[in-house]
Design a protein around this motif. Structure first.
Motif, PDB file in Angstrom:
ATOM      1  N   ARG A 141       0.827  -1.217   0.000  1.00  0.00           N
ATOM      2  CA  ARG A 141       0.000   0.000   0.000  1.00  0.00           C
ATOM      3  C   ARG A 141       0.856   1.259   0.000  1.00  0.00           C
ATOM      4  O   ARG A 141       2.030   1.205   0.334  1.00  0.00           O
ATOM      5  CB  ARG A 141      -0.897   0.015   1.247  1.00  0.00           C
ATOM      6  CG  ARG A 141      -1.705  -1.262   1.405  1.00  0.00           C
ATOM      7  CD  ARG A 141      -2.865  -1.036   2.361  1.00  0.00           C
ATOM      8  NE  ARG A 141      -3.911  -2.018   2.130  1.00  0.00           N
ATOM      9  CZ  ARG A 141      -4.941  -1.810   1.299  1.00  0.00           C
ATOM     10  NH1 ARG A 141      -5.061  -0.655   0.662  1.00  0.00           N
ATOM     11  NH2 ARG A 141      -5.853  -2.744   1.114  1.00  0.00           N
ATOM     12  N   GLU A 162      -0.992   5.898   3.564  1.00  0.00           N
ATOM     13  CA  GLU A 162      -2.137   5.175   4.101  1.00  0.00           C
ATOM     14  C   GLU A 162      -1.784   4.477   5.407  1.00  0.00           C
ATOM     15  O   GLU A 162      -2.656   4.146   6.204  1.00  0.00           O
ATOM     16  CB  GLU A 162      -2.563   4.112   3.080  1.00  0.00           C
ATOM     17  CG  GLU A 162      -4.026   4.139   2.714  1.00  0.00           C
ATOM     18  CD  GLU A 162      -4.301   3.076   1.675  1.00  0.00           C
ATOM     19  OE1 GLU A 162      -4.318   1.888   2.050  1.00  0.00           O
ATOM     20  OE2 GLU A 162      -4.488   3.427   0.490  1.00  0.00           O
ATOM     21  N   VAL A 163      -0.485   4.228   5.596  1.00  0.00           N
ATOM     22  CA  VAL A 163      -0.054   3.385   6.712  1.00  0.00           C
ATOM     23  C   VAL A 163       0.671   4.171   7.798  1.00  0.00           C
ATOM     24  O   VAL A 163       0.377   4.038   8.987  1.00  0.00           O
ATOM     25  CB  VAL A 163       0.872   2.257   6.200  1.00  0.00           C
ATOM     26  CG1 VAL A 163       1.244   1.318   7.333  1.00  0.00           C
ATOM     27  CG2 VAL A 163       0.193   1.484   5.070  1.00  0.00           C
ATOM     28  N   THR A 193      -0.982   6.294  11.074  1.00  0.00           N
ATOM     29  CA  THR A 193      -1.600   5.450  12.094  1.00  0.00           C
ATOM     30  C   THR A 193      -0.582   4.565  12.785  1.00  0.00           C
ATOM     31  O   THR A 193      -0.613   4.404  14.021  1.00  0.00           O
ATOM     32  CB  THR A 193      -2.684   4.565  11.464  1.00  0.00           C
ATOM     33  OG1 THR A 193      -3.573   5.378  10.710  1.00  0.00           O
ATOM     34  CG2 THR A 193      -3.455   3.832  12.534  1.00  0.00           C
TER      35      THR A 193
END
Lengths: 172, 172
Positions: A153, A157-158, A161
């Motif tokens: 990904r 997006e990672v 978080t």
DNA sequence: GTCTATAAGAAGATAGAC
DNA sequence: GTCTATCTTCTTATAGAC
């Protein structure tokens, strides 16, 4: 212009190593996928070990640089930078995690422990309790797992978080 | 009373697999350390794969049981029980992490993803955002790392902190 | 249950032609 | 730079004696 065969060998080897482990991958599989023969590999690399080493070396160098050439500072920023580094090397990271046996051959096991120790020092200072060390294992180990599990990904997006969860695990 | 050779073979194999990886360990090394010969192994196990499988199976069964025979409940309690389970299997866990290539042979890769998915469901319910999934990766992956990194220490020294850090990573 | 002996194949690596 | 051919060593696995 010289041939790029050497680089293509490394690319294919990286793929296969990550897919099925280092020990599990033969020179024959590498040469087959490239459409060349086994002995051709020996023109570019002195041995199988030489090939493996050439692939892992950039990850080693980057880690060494990260834990030495850095002053203690904002833990959050360090977590972010650390995540970006392991993300850059995530393919080799998969390979290395998938075949820790290789680490022994490359003296990586000791290095890993040293890196972890220094990272904890950078994060939390010199005096660390066993409790803080365990929290750091959850934080750093958890982030490494993310780089592996979400390797396909986009990083945006990672990373946010993952870094936030790691910070929470550390108690920040 | 029947001989316990079978169990002793498994014990030695577990050791060597954890030390140097599954693929990296030959039947010869196993029989040598036991002081018996290679063919003797074949009296107790049909094949090399059969031996590997017999060692990994308990971990598989326990995970299957954990993610199926359990109702959603207190996340904290689930983290604690989960930690205890991976702790019980930490030697095989080291071995499996060290040689993910083996997982392919045993269909463990798919299982691992399924377990993770179900655990996240048990922890956070059916509707999970991508953010929650990443936090769960940090939490569960971080705890697994602890079972590996502190494998030699007593559980009371590790579990409370590891569980607390995992809970914090999840945002609990 | 464990042994000796051995088969059958794949691995890493090298020699030498082109 | 890449090939064919080959060497050596190590692997899993089997046959058959004790």
């Amino acid at each position: 212009m010289p041939s790029d065969t050497k680089a293509r060998i490394q690319a294919v080897a990286r793929e296969l190593f990550a897919e099925q482990g280092v020990r599990n991958t033969s020179l024959r599989q590498i040469s087959d996928r490239l459409g060349i023969t086994k002995p051709a590999l020996y023109y570019h690399f002195a041995s199988r070990d030489d090939l493996v080493r050439s692939i892992v070396q950039p990850l080693i160098d980057d880690h060494d640089r990260f834990v030495t050439a850095r002053a203690p500072g904002d833990p959050r920023e360090l977590l972010e930078d650390y995540f970006e580094m392991i993300w850059r090397h995530r393919q080799v990271l998969v390979m290395v995690l998938n075949d820790l046996a290789t680490l022994g051959q490359l003296d990586l096991t000791d290095r890993l422990f040293d890196w972890r120790r220094r990272l904890v020092g950078l994060l939390l200072g010199a005096d660390v309790t066993q409790e803080q060390r365990i929290r750091a294992t959850v934080a750093l180990g958890g982030m490494s797992d993310c780089a592996v599990e979400y390797a396909g990904r986009p990083i945006e997006e990672v990373k946010p978080t993952a870094v936030q969860a790691a910070a929470a695990a550390l108690g920040l």
